[in-house]
Motif scaffolding. Structure first.
Motif, short mmCIF file in Angstrom:
data_model
loop_
_atom_site.label_atom_id
_atom_site.label_comp_id
_atom_site.label_asym_id
_atom_site.label_seq_id
_atom_site.Cartn_x
_atom_site.Cartn_y
_atom_site.Cartn_z
N LYS A 76 0.84 -1.19 0.00
CA LYS A 76 0.00 0.00 0.00
C LYS A 76 0.89 1.25 0.00
CE LYS A 76 -3.46 -2.48 2.74
NZ LYS A 76 -4.17 -2.54 4.03
N PRO A 77 0.72 2.13 -1.00
CA PRO A 77 1.56 3.34 -1.05
C PRO A 77 1.48 4.16 0.23
CG PRO A 77 0.30 3.09 -3.07
CD PRO A 77 -0.23 2.06 -2.10
N GLY A 78 2.65 4.66 0.67
CA GLY A 78 2.70 5.50 1.85
C GLY A 78 2.81 4.74 3.14
N ASP A 86 6.29 5.30 -0.83
CA ASP A 86 5.23 6.16 -1.35
C ASP A 86 5.08 5.93 -2.85
OD1 ASP A 86 7.53 7.29 -2.35
OD2 ASP A 86 7.24 9.25 -1.41
N GLU A 87 4.27 6.72 -3.52
CA GLU A 87 4.02 6.52 -4.94
C GLU A 87 5.29 6.66 -5.77
OE1 GLU A 87 2.13 9.79 -7.11
OE2 GLU A 87 1.94 10.84 -5.19
N SER A 107 22.06 12.86 -4.75
CA SER A 107 22.95 13.92 -4.25
C SER A 107 22.75 15.22 -5.01
CB SER A 107 24.41 13.47 -4.33
OG SER A 107 24.83 13.32 -5.68
N LYS A 108 22.54 15.13 -6.33
CA LYS A 108 22.33 16.36 -7.11
C LYS A 108 21.02 17.04 -6.71
CE LYS A 108 26.09 15.63 -9.33
NZ LYS A 108 26.44 14.35 -8.65
N ALA A 109 20.00 16.25 -6.36
CA ALA A 109 18.74 16.84 -5.90
C ALA A 109 18.96 17.60 -4.60
CB ALA A 109 17.68 15.75 -5.73
N LEU A 110 19.75 17.04 -3.69
CA LEU A 110 20.03 17.71 -2.42
C LEU A 110 20.88 18.97 -2.63
CD1 LEU A 110 20.80 14.62 -0.14
CD2 LEU A 110 18.72 16.00 -0.18
N ILE A 111 21.90 18.85 -3.49
CA ILE A 111 22.77 19.99 -3.76
C ILE A 111 21.97 21.12 -4.40
CG2 ILE A 111 24.71 20.78 -5.18
CD1 ILE A 111 25.95 17.98 -4.77
N SER A 112 21.07 20.78 -5.31
CA SER A 112 20.25 21.79 -5.97
C SER A 112 19.40 22.55 -4.96
CB SER A 112 19.34 21.13 -7.01
OG SER A 112 18.47 22.05 -7.60
N ALA A 113 18.78 21.83 -4.01
CA ALA A 113 17.98 22.49 -2.98
C ALA A 113 18.85 23.36 -2.09
CB ALA A 113 17.24 21.43 -2.15
N ALA A 114 20.05 22.86 -1.73
CA ALA A 114 20.96 23.62 -0.87
C ALA A 114 21.41 24.92 -1.54
CB ALA A 114 22.17 22.77 -0.52
N LYS A 115 21.67 24.87 -2.85
CA LYS A 115 22.10 26.07 -3.58
C LYS A 115 21.00 27.12 -3.58
CE LYS A 115 25.58 24.15 -6.71
NZ LYS A 115 25.92 23.86 -8.14
N ALA A 139 13.17 32.54 5.69
CA ALA A 139 13.39 31.36 4.85
C ALA A 139 13.73 30.16 5.72
CB ALA A 139 14.51 31.63 3.86
N ARG A 140 13.14 29.04 5.43
CA ARG A 140 13.42 27.84 6.20
C ARG A 140 13.41 26.63 5.28
NH1 ARG A 140 9.08 24.65 7.40
NH2 ARG A 140 7.03 25.46 6.80
N ILE A 141 13.98 25.54 5.75
CA ILE A 141 14.05 24.30 4.98
C ILE A 141 13.01 23.32 5.50
CG2 ILE A 141 15.46 22.30 4.42
CD1 ILE A 141 17.91 24.07 4.61
N ASP A 142 12.18 22.83 4.58
CA ASP A 142 11.24 21.75 4.88
C ASP A 142 11.89 20.49 4.31
OD1 ASP A 142 9.23 19.85 4.97
OD2 ASP A 142 7.63 21.26 4.48
N PHE A 143 12.65 19.78 5.16
CA PHE A 143 13.44 18.66 4.66
C PHE A 143 12.56 17.54 4.13
CE2 PHE A 143 16.49 15.07 5.00
CZ PHE A 143 17.45 15.59 4.16
N GLY A 144 11.38 17.39 4.67
CA GLY A 144 10.46 16.38 4.15
C GLY A 144 10.10 16.66 2.70
N LYS A 145 9.85 17.94 2.36
CA LYS A 145 9.55 18.32 0.99
C LYS A 145 10.77 18.15 0.09
CE LYS A 145 5.21 19.62 1.19
NZ LYS A 145 4.17 18.95 0.37
N VAL A 146 11.95 18.45 0.63
CA VAL A 146 13.19 18.26 -0.14
C VAL A 146 13.34 16.80 -0.55
CG1 VAL A 146 15.72 18.34 -0.04
CG2 VAL A 146 14.38 20.23 0.89
N MET A 147 13.11 15.89 0.40
CA MET A 147 13.26 14.47 0.11
C MET A 147 12.14 13.96 -0.80
SD MET A 147 16.05 13.56 1.42
CE MET A 147 15.89 11.78 1.25
N GLU A 148 10.96 14.53 -0.67
CA GLU A 148 9.86 14.12 -1.57
C GLU A 148 10.21 14.49 -3.02
OE1 GLU A 148 5.66 16.01 -2.28
OE2 GLU A 148 5.55 14.66 -0.54
N ARG A 149 10.77 15.69 -3.20
CA ARG A 149 11.19 16.09 -4.55
C ARG A 149 12.28 15.16 -5.06
NH1 ARG A 149 15.49 19.23 -6.37
NH2 ARG A 149 15.16 20.20 -8.42
N LEU A 150 13.21 14.79 -4.19
CA LEU A 150 14.28 13.87 -4.57
C LEU A 150 13.69 12.56 -5.08
CD1 LEU A 150 17.44 13.02 -2.44
CD2 LEU A 150 16.03 11.23 -3.40
N ARG A 151 12.74 12.01 -4.35
CA ARG A 151 12.15 10.73 -4.74
C ARG A 151 11.38 10.86 -6.06
NH1 ARG A 151 10.97 10.91 0.76
NH2 ARG A 151 8.74 11.27 0.39
#
Length: 306
Positions: A88-90, A130-131, A199-207, A228-240
């Motif tokens: 089951k997704p999620g 997740d999906e 790693s490139k997805a993380l570096i892109s968000a960090a930049k 400005a703040r970091i929503d690390f959950g959203k960063v990882m969702e974009r990575l996936r």
């Protein structure tokens, strides 16, 4: 029939212009242009391909071969079997009906009947399921993959479907070789699944975070950013999501149906210098590329740990 060109023999192939002639003679089409359109549609659907996979369909003296079984996702009830049929997704919930080695009974869901053994361990290295990670799994290690029809002898056998193995398989198939590729884990290897792409997805968000919080560079333009703040959950969702999107390029279906590589999921075992066993099948080959990757090793140098 078998045909030769420039000292190279191509097995069980037909000529493009001959196919056009046949469609017209049989009354399937009215013109050569219509015949080319029909044949191009068949080529696009993977029914046949140019022997070197260099051309679209042409009304010319080019050789084409009907696509043989290179491995495929199993289909049940009109749909390809997916990891989402089992998980089951999620969540991390796995339907007990699909546990390995569980005998088929009247209570076993129809989707699970007649399926090969499902390696649920493959899914356990990705979290959350997740999906996006389920879509990655469908591309990089389908839950129910039908092994190809074994060919008499492969000109190239590739063990390992990471960056090196994928390039070796695609390159060999591209010049007309009969190729098999064996992967026991995830196609794409470290690059797609754990290294380069993530790693490139993380570096892109960090930049981007640095760009909006670097007051010295922004002040020159009269810009002030607060809060400005970091929503690390959203960063990882974009990575996936990005990883799942890119995984199509390394997918089993693409290599099997588009590139003509026989794809096997399982563990390879050498029987002799020209034979490998996988999933109880014996594959013979002329050349083999071992691209199983590596792991870091700490050199035996005095004091290095300190």
């Amino acid at each position: 029939r078998d045909r030769s060109y420039m000292m190279q023999m191509y097995q069980n192939c037909f000529v493009g212009s001959d196919a056009v002639d046949a469609l017209i003679e049989k009354g399937f089409v009215n013109s050569r242009e219509d015949a080319v359109s029909v044949c191009q549609l068949m080529l696009t659907e993977g029914i046949f391909h140019h022997v070197l996979r260099e051309h679209q369909f042409e009304d010319a003296k080019l050789f084409y071969q009907f696509t043989e079984g290179h491995g495929e996702k199993l289909v049940r009830q009109g749909s390809k079997v997916s990891w989402s049929d089992f998980i089951k997704p999620g969540t991390m919930e796995i339907d007990d009906s699909f546990q390995r080695d569980m005998p088929v009974s009247s209570e076993t869901p129809e989707i699970a009947r007649d399926l090969p053994q499902i390696d649920l361990n493959v899914s356990e290295q990705l979290y959350p399921l997740d999906e996006f990670n389920l879509r990655l799994l469908d591309n990089a290690h389908p839950s129910a993959w039908k092994d190809p029809q074994i060919k008499p002898k492969y000109q190239m056998l590739v063990i390992g479907g990471g960056t090196g193995g994928l390039v070796a398989a695609a390159g060999s198939a591209g010049v007309g070789a009969r190729v098999a590729m064996i992967e026991k884990n995830l196609l794409g290897g470290d690059c797609l699944n754990f290294g380069c792409v993530p790693s490139k997805a993380l570096i892109s968000a960090a930049k981007r975070y640095h760009a909006v919080t670097n007051e010295q560079s922004l002040s020159e333009f009269g810009i002030s950013v607060e809060g400005a703040r970091i929503d690390f959950g959203k960063v990882m969702e974009r990575l996936r999501r990005l990883r799942a999107d890119i995984s199509v390029n390394d997918s089993a279906e693409r290599f099997a149906s588009k590139l003509g590589v026989d794809v096997y999921f399982g563990e390879a075992k050498f029987i002799d210098k020209n034979t490998v066993e996988v999933n109880g099948k014996m594959l013979t080959f002329a050349k083999c590329t071992i691209a199983t990757g590596g792991s870091p090793r700490l050199p035996d140098i005095k004091g290095i740990k300190e």
